[in-house]
Motif scaffolding. Structure first.
Motif, PDB file in Angstrom:
ATOM      1  N   VAL A  68      71.827  90.853 -33.092  1.00 32.23           N
ATOM      2  CA  VAL A  68      71.477  92.164 -32.534  1.00 32.23           C
ATOM      3  C   VAL A  68      70.228  92.004 -31.668  1.00 32.23           C
ATOM      4  O   VAL A  68      69.278  91.317 -32.048  1.00 32.23           O
ATOM      5  N   ALA A  69      70.239  92.635 -30.496  1.00 34.27           N
ATOM      6  CA  ALA A  69      69.117  92.528 -29.564  1.00 34.27           C
ATOM      7  C   ALA A  69      68.678  93.908 -29.086  1.00 34.27           C
ATOM      8  O   ALA A  69      69.485  94.840 -28.996  1.00 34.27           O
ATOM      9  N   ASN A  70      67.384  94.024 -28.787  1.00 33.27           N
ATOM     10  CA  ASN A  70      66.849  95.210 -28.127  1.00 33.27           C
ATOM     11  C   ASN A  70      66.808  94.952 -26.623  1.00 33.27           C
ATOM     12  O   ASN A  70      66.365  93.877 -26.190  1.00 33.27           O
ATOM     13  N   ILE A  71      67.275  95.919 -25.841  1.00 39.18           N
ATOM     14  CA  ILE A  71      67.243  95.789 -24.372  1.00 39.18           C
ATOM     15  C   ILE A  71      65.878  96.292 -23.915  1.00 39.18           C
ATOM     16  O   ILE A  71      65.580  97.487 -24.033  1.00 39.18           O
ATOM     17  N   VAL A  72      65.039  95.375 -23.419  1.00 39.03           N
ATOM     18  CA  VAL A  72      63.626  95.716 -23.227  1.00 39.03           C
ATOM     19  C   VAL A  72      63.161  95.765 -21.774  1.00 39.03           C
ATOM     20  O   VAL A  72      62.106  96.338 -21.485  1.00 39.03           O
ATOM     21  N   ALA A  73      63.897  95.157 -20.838  1.00 38.22           N
ATOM     22  CA  ALA A  73      63.377  95.098 -19.461  1.00 38.22           C
ATOM     23  C   ALA A  73      64.498  94.745 -18.487  1.00 38.22           C
ATOM     24  O   ALA A  73      65.652  94.548 -18.874  1.00 38.22           O
ATOM     25  N   ARG A  74      64.125  94.702 -17.211  1.00 42.29           N
ATOM     26  CA  ARG A  74      65.016  94.199 -16.162  1.00 42.29           C
ATOM     27  C   ARG A  74      64.313  93.063 -15.440  1.00 42.29           C
ATOM     28  O   ARG A  74      63.086  93.064 -15.295  1.00 42.29           O
ATOM     29  N   PRO A  95      62.695  84.728 -27.433  1.00 43.26           N
ATOM     30  CA  PRO A  95      63.225  84.347 -26.113  1.00 43.26           C
ATOM     31  C   PRO A  95      63.828  85.545 -25.382  1.00 43.26           C
ATOM     32  O   PRO A  95      64.365  86.460 -26.003  1.00 43.26           O
ATOM     33  N   LYS A  96      63.749  85.515 -24.058  1.00 40.84           N
ATOM     34  CA  LYS A  96      64.395  86.536 -23.234  1.00 40.84           C
ATOM     35  C   LYS A  96      65.864  86.151 -23.039  1.00 40.84           C
ATOM     36  O   LYS A  96      66.191  84.982 -22.808  1.00 40.84           O
ATOM     37  N   ILE A  97      66.735  87.147 -23.112  1.00 38.74           N
ATOM     38  CA  ILE A  97      68.173  86.903 -23.026  1.00 38.74           C
ATOM     39  C   ILE A  97      68.752  87.746 -21.901  1.00 38.74           C
ATOM     40  O   ILE A  97      68.535  88.969 -21.852  1.00 38.74           O
ATOM     41  N   LEU A  98      69.451  87.109 -20.981  1.00 42.31           N
ATOM     42  CA  LEU A  98      70.143  87.826 -19.914  1.00 42.31           C
ATOM     43  C   LEU A  98      71.353  88.531 -20.525  1.00 42.31           C
ATOM     44  O   LEU A  98      72.205  87.903 -21.160  1.00 42.31           O
ATOM     45  N   ILE A  99      71.444  89.844 -20.354  1.00 41.65           N
ATOM     46  CA  ILE A  99      72.500  90.646 -20.974  1.00 41.65           C
ATOM     47  C   ILE A  99      73.665  90.806 -20.001  1.00 41.65           C
ATOM     48  O   ILE A  99      73.525  91.420 -18.932  1.00 41.65           O
ATOM     49  N   LEU A 116      74.819  94.659 -30.045  1.00 44.72           N
ATOM     50  CA  LEU A 116      75.293  93.450 -30.712  1.00 44.72           C
ATOM     51  C   LEU A 116      75.808  92.528 -29.613  1.00 44.72           C
ATOM     52  O   LEU A 116      76.648  92.930 -28.804  1.00 44.72           O
ATOM     53  N   ILE A 117      75.316  91.275 -29.556  1.00 45.14           N
ATOM     54  CA  ILE A 117      75.651  90.382 -28.456  1.00 45.14           C
ATOM     55  C   ILE A 117      76.098  89.020 -28.978  1.00 45.14           C
ATOM     56  O   ILE A 117      75.790  88.632 -30.103  1.00 45.14           O
ATOM     57  N   ARG A 118      76.826  88.292 -28.113  1.00 44.34           N
ATOM     58  CA  ARG A 118      77.292  86.947 -28.447  1.00 44.34           C
ATOM     59  C   ARG A 118      76.807  85.986 -27.360  1.00 44.34           C
ATOM     60  O   ARG A 118      76.964  86.254 -26.157  1.00 44.34           O
ATOM     61  N   LEU A 119      76.196  84.879 -27.767  1.00 49.12           N
ATOM     62  CA  LEU A 119      75.701  83.899 -26.796  1.00 49.12           C
ATOM     63  C   LEU A 119      76.822  83.403 -25.893  1.00 49.12           C
ATOM     64  O   LEU A 119      77.957  83.198 -26.342  1.00 49.12           O
ATOM     65  N   SER A 120      76.494  83.211 -24.623  1.00 48.28           N
ATOM     66  CA  SER A 120      77.471  82.792 -23.631  1.00 48.28           C
ATOM     67  C   SER A 120      77.058  81.454 -23.028  1.00 48.28           C
ATOM     68  O   SER A 120      75.886  81.070 -23.050  1.00 48.28           O
ATOM     69  N   ASP A 121      78.026  80.739 -22.474  1.00 50.20           N
ATOM     70  CA  ASP A 121      77.748  79.467 -21.799  1.00 50.20           C
ATOM     71  C   ASP A 121      77.253  79.680 -20.372  1.00 50.20           C
ATOM     72  O   ASP A 121      76.879  78.726 -19.688  1.00 50.20           O
ATOM     73  N   VAL A 122      77.243  80.931 -19.908  1.00 52.75           N
ATOM     74  CA  VAL A 122      76.774  81.234 -18.553  1.00 52.75           C
ATOM     75  C   VAL A 122      75.303  80.839 -18.424  1.00 52.75           C
ATOM     76  O   VAL A 122      74.492  81.085 -19.325  1.00 52.75           O
ATOM     77  N   GLU A 123      74.952  80.202 -17.311  1.00 52.51           N
ATOM     78  CA  GLU A 123      73.561  79.806 -17.090  1.00 52.51           C
ATOM     79  C   GLU A 123      72.720  81.043 -16.830  1.00 52.51           C
ATOM     80  O   GLU A 123      73.048  81.874 -15.980  1.00 52.51           O
ATOM     81  N   ALA A 124      71.599  81.176 -17.558  1.00 49.30           N
ATOM     82  CA  ALA A 124      70.778  82.382 -17.453  1.00 49.30           C
ATOM     83  C   ALA A 124      69.911  82.349 -16.197  1.00 49.30           C
ATOM     84  O   ALA A 124      70.037  83.180 -15.303  1.00 49.30           O
ATOM     85  N   ALA A 131      71.887  83.470 -22.019  1.00 47.21           N
ATOM     86  CA  ALA A 131      72.722  84.581 -21.567  1.00 47.21           C
ATOM     87  C   ALA A 131      73.643  84.967 -22.720  1.00 47.21           C
ATOM     88  O   ALA A 131      74.041  84.123 -23.530  1.00 47.21           O
ATOM     89  N   ALA A 132      73.965  86.251 -22.801  1.00 41.31           N
ATOM     90  CA  ALA A 132      74.828  86.710 -23.897  1.00 41.31           C
ATOM     91  C   ALA A 132      75.639  87.909 -23.445  1.00 41.31           C
ATOM     92  O   ALA A 132      75.168  88.730 -22.644  1.00 41.31           O
TER      93      ALA A 132
END
Length: 750
Positions: A68-74, A95-99, A116-124, A131-132
């Motif tokens: 679970v992540a909080n969306i905090v910025a752009r 860590p910062k996560i690209l949503i 609720l997010i799932r880690l992705s193989d996409v380069e952040a 990225a998730a």
């Protein structure tokens, strides 16, 4: 065999997905070579390069695959960034996560939302480290803003001082204040915003004086994003539910004198107990224990409005004067609650124990029961201790004494198991009628509490064993062993008080118990208990079993509180499906969603705990704000570069002493000894030292206290003699009455 570097690289490329089996398959390790792999993984873990989580190996600081992540910025490109809700502060900044959002409404969060997010193989790239993809938006940002209404002189309009310091002050429409007065906590909605000046807002709701519990807990609800208003569809479904008044296919347990034992003002009774000697001659000295749990699954069916809301809430939240329930009051306090002398549906377990406390068998039953009596912990304990009342007099011989005899047997099994035995007194707040603090006290820990706790633990174990044997989908309650980093920190601390922790080998709870036993009844007892607690991992919910370290159990699940925990409701449904007890069991396809559900409700549990703790801290800070200048005794509970934290003996309140205020010397932080040491004098203040402090500032919003240190330090183990400024003493000790605050608040099991 692969090298350590090869294994580390594979784990890094597969965060949260690399277990021993996956590593062996990737490197083609088969047969006896698996033993060498196991040793390599253990070496990497002992050295702190890897840690085990839910049967998977990860690097310290790595993220699980679903969380679970909080969306905090752009970021600069306008993409959303999030941070994990559950993050170990010892690991540094989260860590910062690209949503990566989806196309549906449920997968498109906004700033301030929780997802609720799932880690992705996409380069952040950019600011993000990972990225998730969004699985589901859990909480949308609230439109209302919470703050303190402040009046101004003259004809100027009042304004809102926001609780969130990141928000701007707002002018408030004076024509509709909802009877709010200067200093009241209110929520407002921005009604219009001009091109220049402050936006203008109107009061939506008044919560009253900031000194009241309701106002303080409202701050916690808003700041932690806890749902506390049921949608109309949920309330309507709850009102339409009908009581179970017919036996149907249920077993009739109404003649078994099950009783509930709870705090005196509890409204929802979700468990009842009974015990009797086993008459089987092959089990001489053994006992049969019965635990009946409210049949919430009968009323809250998968996919219903109540079910969806309960899943979002995850659990009930307990404040000193009110409860934010997981289920509507008609369900939690009326239809499901095992009320005295009322027929109620229940899911029950019958467990057989031998005279050593070992469970030899158990069976689950869907029943109709009738509670013989509602007792409080104190009431039941007094009866056993020789002081009965009209109710307990009739229950003493046939119900209470057999219960205590069964507990004596179960306790033998518990003592042989040696779970972690931390002794950390829980602060309770006694409130006045107006909701302000009357006193802070530590309630006595009774055998009645321990009896119910052990009965519940055994019922939870039985549920996990049955579902595992039936190969049913299951959410375990798991508790991992401590990480090497935390053990190293604990070892450093213990060395400062001439104690040792084994340097290697698998630590069991009994090792920690040995340390706690050595400091029992010494001035360091509370502190060592606290430091040992900090060294432990956090318990959580997961579909993969790694056991429960603290309870020293190989399999464990939460079954006993479905009124207030969603995990228990899932376990109930699993038992119904696995044992053919009805059609309201687990829905199809639940297996693929259990990992996500476990992450959601684990995060919800931590939010609730933080909200409860913040509320207590704020209430105590408000109470203490009336005693500025008073002196108190306490112990140094934490040491950092900028100063030290002191915990007061009488209330358990924590406050901070800035290093710059300690004296004329310059004090340096010595990490190894957990101490501040004066450059010139060598004067030392160390973790665990008893000190006297003066309260100089209280910040109720933050729940923070600032102290001035009055006690001298030590040089080479001796106290420096120096005069301390005189000051008036603090308030008298809090009322030690065992009257429980209006809060069921009993987290019986880990």
């Amino acid at each position: 065999m692969p090298s350590h570097e090869d294994i580390m690289a594979f784990v890094a490329d597969n965060p949260g997905r690399a277990g021993k089996r996956e590593i062996a398959r990737h490197f083609g390790i088969v047969g006896g070579a698996r033993i060498h792999l196991k040793k390599m993984l253990k070496d990497l873990s002992d050295e702190g390069f890897l840690e085990k989580r839910n049967k998977r190996m990860i690097r310290p600081g790595d993220l699980p695959p679903v969380f679970v992540a909080n969306i905090v910025a752009r970021d600069r490109d306008g993409e959303l960034l999030g941070v994990p809700v559950d993050w170990d502060e010892d690991a540094g900044e989260p860590p910062k996560i690209l949503i990566l959002t989806g196309k549906t409404k449920t997968t498109q969060p906004g700033l301030g939302d929780r997802a609720l997010i799932r880690l992705s193989d996409v380069e952040a790239g950019g600011e993000a480290e990972h990225a998730a993809r969004v699985i589901k938006v859990l909480e949308k940002r609230q439109g209302a803003i919470l703050g303190i209404l402040r009046s101004r002189d003259g004809n100027r309009p009042p304004y809102l001082e926001p609780i969130d310091r990141k928000q701007r002050e707002l002018d408030v429409d004076a024509t509709d204040l909802k009877e709010a007065e200067d200093g009241d906590l209110v929520s407002v909605q921005v009604s219009r915003s001009g091109r220049y000046g402050h936006p203008r807002a109107s009061v939506v709701e008044r919560f009253g004086s900031l000194k009241s519990e309701k106002a303080v807990s409202e701050i916690a609800l808003q700041s932690h994003g806890i749902r506390h208003v049921f949608p109309a569809s949920v309330e309507a479904q709850a009102e339409a539910a009908k009581p179970v008044d017919k036996l149907g296919k249920r077993e009739d347990w109404r003649q078994i004198p099950l009783i509930t034992i709870d705090p005196p003002d509890a409204k929802d009774h979700d468990d009842a107990v009974y015990a009797e000697p086993d008459e089987d001659p092959q089990n001489d000295g053994g006992y049969i224990a019965y635990v009946a749990i409210a049949d919430v699954a009968h009323y809250v069916t998968p996919g219903s409005a109540m079910d969806r809301e309960a899943a979002l809430r995850g659990n009930s939240v307990y404040f000193p004067d009110r409860v934010i329930p997981m289920l509507p009051e008609r369900i939690s306090n009326q239809l499901c609650s095992l009320r005295e002398k009322e027929d109620k549906p229940a899911l029950a377990v019958r467990m057989v124990f031998d005279k050593t406390g070992r469970k030899t068998g158990h069976t689950f039953h869907r029943v109709l029961m009738r509670s013989a009596a509602k007792l409080s912990y104190i009431q039941a304990q007094k009866a056993i201790d020789g002081t009965t009342d009209d109710k307990t007099e009739t229950l003493l011989e046939g119900v209470l004494k057999p219960l205590w005899a069964a507990y004596a047997v179960l306790k033998k099994g518990r003592d042989a198991r040696e779970p972690l035995e931390l002794d950390l007194p829980e602060r309770k707040i006694k409130l006045k009628e107006d909701g302000t603090v009357d006193s802070v006290y530590v309630p006595e820990r009774l055998d009645a509490h321990k009896l119910i706790e052990e009965f519940m633990i055994q019922a939870n174990v039985a549920a996990a064993e049955t579902l595992e044997r039936k190969k049913s989908p299951l959410l375990y309650r798991v508790h991992d062993a401590s990480t090497p980093e935390k053990l190293e920190s604990l070892k450093d601390f213990l060395s400062t008080i001439s104690m040792k922790l084994p340097s290697s080998g698998g630590l069991r709870p009994s090792v920690f118990n040995g340390i706690l036993a050595k400091v029992k009844d010494t001035p360091q007892a509370n502190l060592v208990n606290e430091v040992v607690l900090r060294s432990q991992a956090q318990a959580e919910y997961a579909p993969h079993n790694i056991g429960h370290f603290g309870l020293n159990l190989r399999r464990y699940a939460h079954f006993t509180s479905p009124i207030r925990r969603y995990a228990d409701l899932i376990v109930h449904r699993g038992l119904i499906s696995a044992l053919g007890l009805g059609k309201d069991g687990l829905p199809e396809g639940i297996e693929s969603r259990l990992e996500a559900i476990g992450a959601e409700i684990s995060a919800a549990e931590r939010r609730a705990m933080l909200a409860e703790r913040d509320t207590i801290d704020r209430l105590i800070a408000l109470w203490m704000s009336e005693h500025i200048g008073a002196t108190f005794r306490g112990r140094i509970a934490g040491v950092v570069k900028s100063g030290m934290f002191v915990r007061l003996e009488e209330t358990g309140a924590d406050g901070f002493v800035p290093a710059s205020t300690i004296g004329a010397d310059y004090y340096r932080y010595d990490e190894g000894s957990h101490a501040l040491i004066g450059d010139k004098t060598g004067e030392t203040y160390q973790l665990g030292d008893q000190v006297e402090v003066r309260l100089v500032e209280a910040a109720p919003f933050a729940g923070a206290l600032t102290f001035e240190l009055l006690s001298p330090g030590r040089i080479a183990g001796k106290r420096i003699r120096k005069a301390a400024p005189k000051a008036r003493r603090g308030p008298p000790k809090g009322n030690r009455s065992t009257t429980s605050p209006k809060n069921k608040g009993r987290r019986r099991t880990s």
